[in-house]
Design an enzyme around this catalytic site. Structure first.
Site, PDB file in Angstrom:
ATOM      1  N   GLU A 183       0.755  -1.172   0.044  1.00 33.37           N
ATOM      2  CA  GLU A 183      -0.032   0.062  -0.110  1.00 33.37           C
ATOM      3  C   GLU A 183       0.974   1.120   0.009  1.00 33.37           C
ATOM      4  O   GLU A 183       1.777   1.445   0.959  1.00 33.37           O
ATOM      5  CB  GLU A 183      -0.675  -0.021   1.321  1.00 33.37           C
ATOM      6  CG  GLU A 183      -1.905   0.909   1.519  1.00 33.37           C
ATOM      7  CD  GLU A 183      -3.060   0.721   2.402  1.00 33.37           C
ATOM      8  OE1 GLU A 183      -3.069  -0.084   3.088  1.00 33.37           O
ATOM      9  OE2 GLU A 183      -3.227   2.022   3.048  1.00 33.37           O
ATOM     10  N   ASP A 230      -5.393   9.908   9.993  1.00 34.77           N
ATOM     11  CA  ASP A 230      -4.146   9.479  10.448  1.00 34.77           C
ATOM     12  C   ASP A 230      -3.558   9.824  11.785  1.00 34.77           C
ATOM     13  O   ASP A 230      -3.783  10.995  12.209  1.00 34.77           O
ATOM     14  CB  ASP A 230      -2.936   9.835   9.252  1.00 34.77           C
ATOM     15  CG  ASP A 230      -3.049   8.944   8.226  1.00 34.77           C
ATOM     16  OD1 ASP A 230      -2.928   7.647   8.314  1.00 34.77           O
ATOM     17  OD2 ASP A 230      -3.275   9.326   7.101  1.00 34.77           O
TER      18      ASP A 230
END
Ligand code: PLP
Lengths: 258, 406
Positions: free
Chosen positions: A48, A59
């Site tokens: 990824e 995040d």
């Protein structure tokens, strides 16, 4: 999309869960990213790549720092395309692209997915896009031949699970905890129940991400029924601390074997 | 005056869309919480008891209705239309923010949430959240960019005095945009126990609608008060500053979807000038995109990375503008202008000298634009300026700027 499903099937045939490392493109530098990504992908089933965004609200601090650092070095969509293309030429692991919606919209929906597909990406993950908010986004990605991977969470109701699955191809990305990305020492006990609720509604593989930090958490995810594990923050933290992310990945692999 | 009512507006639709704008672009973890919030708000706005409680707090705690004041000397000075000031600066905590925080805190209480979080830029919304949290006995955590913590030390102390915890945010530009990211991250993590009190008409559905509905008390009062003073409910123009857009939408909404419609003028911050790139004028100079859960006009670069905003007024220092303003602009139902830092400072002094009212630097943008358009309007025209807040918080900053120039 088949490449993505096949990667899970290959791992399963070998009695393993798929291992999916994540790195932010351009971190710590564009060339160092390529070197580390190639080494990690060598021992991974899928890989990824994060396209950095200025406001990564899904995040935690580690990936925030990596994104900021990549952006400071001028890593933008075009540079990520270049890095992805270079990486695709050096690995057999299918590449997944993770980013937020705004850079996609700014580049142009169709063109974005077509260009990344041409560069060698096989699937796309957009953490700030619940699929029913923008069905045209998933359609454009599918039209470019990409798997459309969406997130499910511990808070997902059965109705949300059904809605999200309707737009999902490739695999289901299950967030292990209510929270943002980041390595954790252990995963919540309810993970098994969540995976079972998802598997009752789909035959797609289910990968677990957010919180996978090493052998113990990977093994916990595997025992909870995951078909794959995603590890990102722990790899980036290793890079920040001058350690070899490959040893983290190997620990995850071992845990995911069980 | 019969008091605030929940009005039915034609937008958003049930998916939170104002035309193409709005929506819910947030991590999946939050979707069930937003559905729950939307349902709870829907239920509350139909509940006469909730309405009665909200009205009582608006009256007895916030000090509403705020006056609609005929600014005679300002009118003379400008020599055009008759100017009224909607005095949100006289509401408790010194700004319109309290209309929204009272409403959301009541909703938090109704939903059984004991912990509230918020983002703040200058600290005005943070102070307002800390205030209602103290009054309702809720735990409050306020996220504030490190840069703003430094610039607005007094407001940090105010929030702490009120019992809130202020968390400095060190990521990104260390300002309001990043504080908002961090508040959303907290909510994603603590969604089961926490109520997020968002401070403007931005964010994922139902926030733009909910905040608009609470703030619409401003426009509702203007209608009733103008009827009393001028024998007409609808003025010729309503002028308000636009950061995220909550005070403006509160003043506009009760006029925007009915006939006759006054000119509705939103004033963005042009900072050092639109051409310099150092401004906060999302409608005048931005492009459409997604930030903080909503599709709207945004300041961004060609790669879709969010561009830093700039304004002398911290409350306008935000790189986006609410989805309803984006919609009103496209539909031509409201018009948007921008004034520079320099012009805002003139507006600040103009209102102080002519009326003895020191406006917030945010509100000074509305005053400055009024000073441009009012002189050309006929004397029998009526203009309402929304004075969204008082300027005490800005006095030290303005002193510094003026001294620097001297
Ligand atoms: C007095 C005042 N006016 C205006 C604003 C801008 O916000 P909005 O555009 O949501 O009214 C703020 C924000 O802090 C404020 O404190």
């Amino acid at each position: 999309m088949n490449a993505v499903v096949e990667a899970f099937q290959r791992a399963q045939a070998e009695g393993r869960r798929a291992v999916i490392p994540y790195l932010t493109a351009g971190f710590p530098s564009p060339e160092a990213f390529l070197t580390h990504a190639e080494r990690l992908a060598e021992e991974a089933d899928l890989f990824e790549v994060g396209l950095p965004f200025s406001d990564p609200l899904g995040d935690g601090p580690v990936i925030q720092r990596a994104s900021e650092r990549a952006l400071l070095q001028g890593v933008r969509t075009r540079e990520v395309l270049r890095l992805v293309e270079a990486l695709a030429g050096r690995t057999r692991a299918p590449l997944l692209l993770m980013t937020y919606l705004n850079p996609v919209l700014a580049y142009g929906l169709e063109r974005f997915f077509q260009d990344f597909a041409a560069a060698g990406v096989r699937g796309v993950i957009l953490p700030d896009l619940p699929p029913d908010e923008g069905p045209e986004v998933a359609e454009a990605a599918k039209a470019a031949g990409l798997a459309t991977v969406f997130l499910l969470a511990p808070t997902s109701t059965d109705r949300r699970i059904a809605t999200v699955l309707r737009h999902t191809t490739g695999f289901v990305y299950t967030v292990s905890v209510t929270g943002v990305t980041g390595a954790r020492d252990r995963l919540p006990e309810e993970l098994g129940t969540l995976i079972a609720r998802i598997k009752a509604k789909t035959t797609l593989p289910v990968a677990v991400g957010f919180g996978i930090s090493g052998r113990a958490t990977a093994s916990q995810a595997a025992r909870a029924g995951a078909d794959g594990v995603v590890v990102g923050s722990a790899l980036i933290r290793a890079l920040e601390e001058g350690q070899d992310p490959l040893s983290v990945l190997r620990a995850v692999r071992e845990g995911a074997r069980l | 005056m019969e008091g605030f009512r929940f009005l039915d507006f034609p937008v958003p639709d049930e998916r939170g869309r104002f035309g193409p704008y709005g929506g819910r672009y947030v991590p999946e973890t939050l979707i069930p919480a937003l559905e729950e919030l939307a349902a709870a708000f829907e239920e509350a706005r139909r509940d006469p008891e909730f309405l009665a409680t909200y009205r009582a707090y608006l009256r007895d705690y916030a000090g509403r209705p705020t006056p609609l004041y005929y600014a005679e000397r300002l009118t003379e000075e400008l020599g055009g239309a008759k100017v009224y000031l909607k005095r949100e600066d006289l509401a408790h905590t010194g700004a319109h923010k309290i209309n929204n925080t009272l409403g959301q805190a009541l909703l938090a209480r109704r939903m059984g949430k004991k912990r509230v979080i918020a983002e703040t830029g200058a600290g005005q919304h943070g102070v307002s959240v800390a205030t209602v949290a103290a009054m309702f006995g809720l735990e409050a955590v306020i996220y504030m960019g490190e840069e703003d913590v430094r610039r607005q030390a007094l407001n940090v102390f105010r929030m702490e005095l009120l019992g809130a915890k202020v968390v400095p945010v060190a990521s990104g530009t260390r300002t309001l945009k990043d504080a908002t990211n961090e508040a959303i991250r907290d909510w994603v993590t603590n969604v089961r126990t926490t109520f997020y009190i968002l401070g403007s008409v931005v964010g994922p559905h139902p926030y733009p609608r909910m905040v608009r509905d609470f703030q619409s008390v401003i426009g509702q009062e203007i209608r009733a008060q103008l009827l009393e003073k001028e024998g007409r409910e609808v003025p010729d123009a309503v002028i308000a500053c636009v950061g995220g857009g909550s005070n403006a939408i509160g003043a506009f909404a009760p006029f925007a979807y009915a006939e006759p419609r006054p000119r509705l003028i939103g004033v963005e911050a042009a900072g050092e000038g639109l051409k310099t790139g150092r401004h906060a004028a999302s409608i005048a100079a931005g492009k459409r995109g997604v930030l903080h859960g909503s599709y709207m006009y945004l300041l961004q670069d060609e790669d879709g990375q969010i561009a830093p905003a700039h304004s002398v007024s911290a409350g306008l220092d935000y790189p986006g503008v609410g989805p309803e303003h984006s919609y009103l602009a496209d539909e031509g139902l409201a018009e948007y202008a921008a004034v520079t830092d320099e012009e805002a400072l003139s507006g600040f002094r103009l209102l102080a000298k002519t009326e003895g009212i020191i406006p917030a630097l945010e509100s000074a943008h509305a005053v400055a634009y009024a000073a441009k358009v009012v002189p050309a309007m006929p004397r029998d025209a009526v203009v309402v300026i929304n004075v969204s807040g008082r300027g005490d918080k800005d006095v030290a900053e303005v002193k510094r700027i003026l001294e620097e120039r001297a």
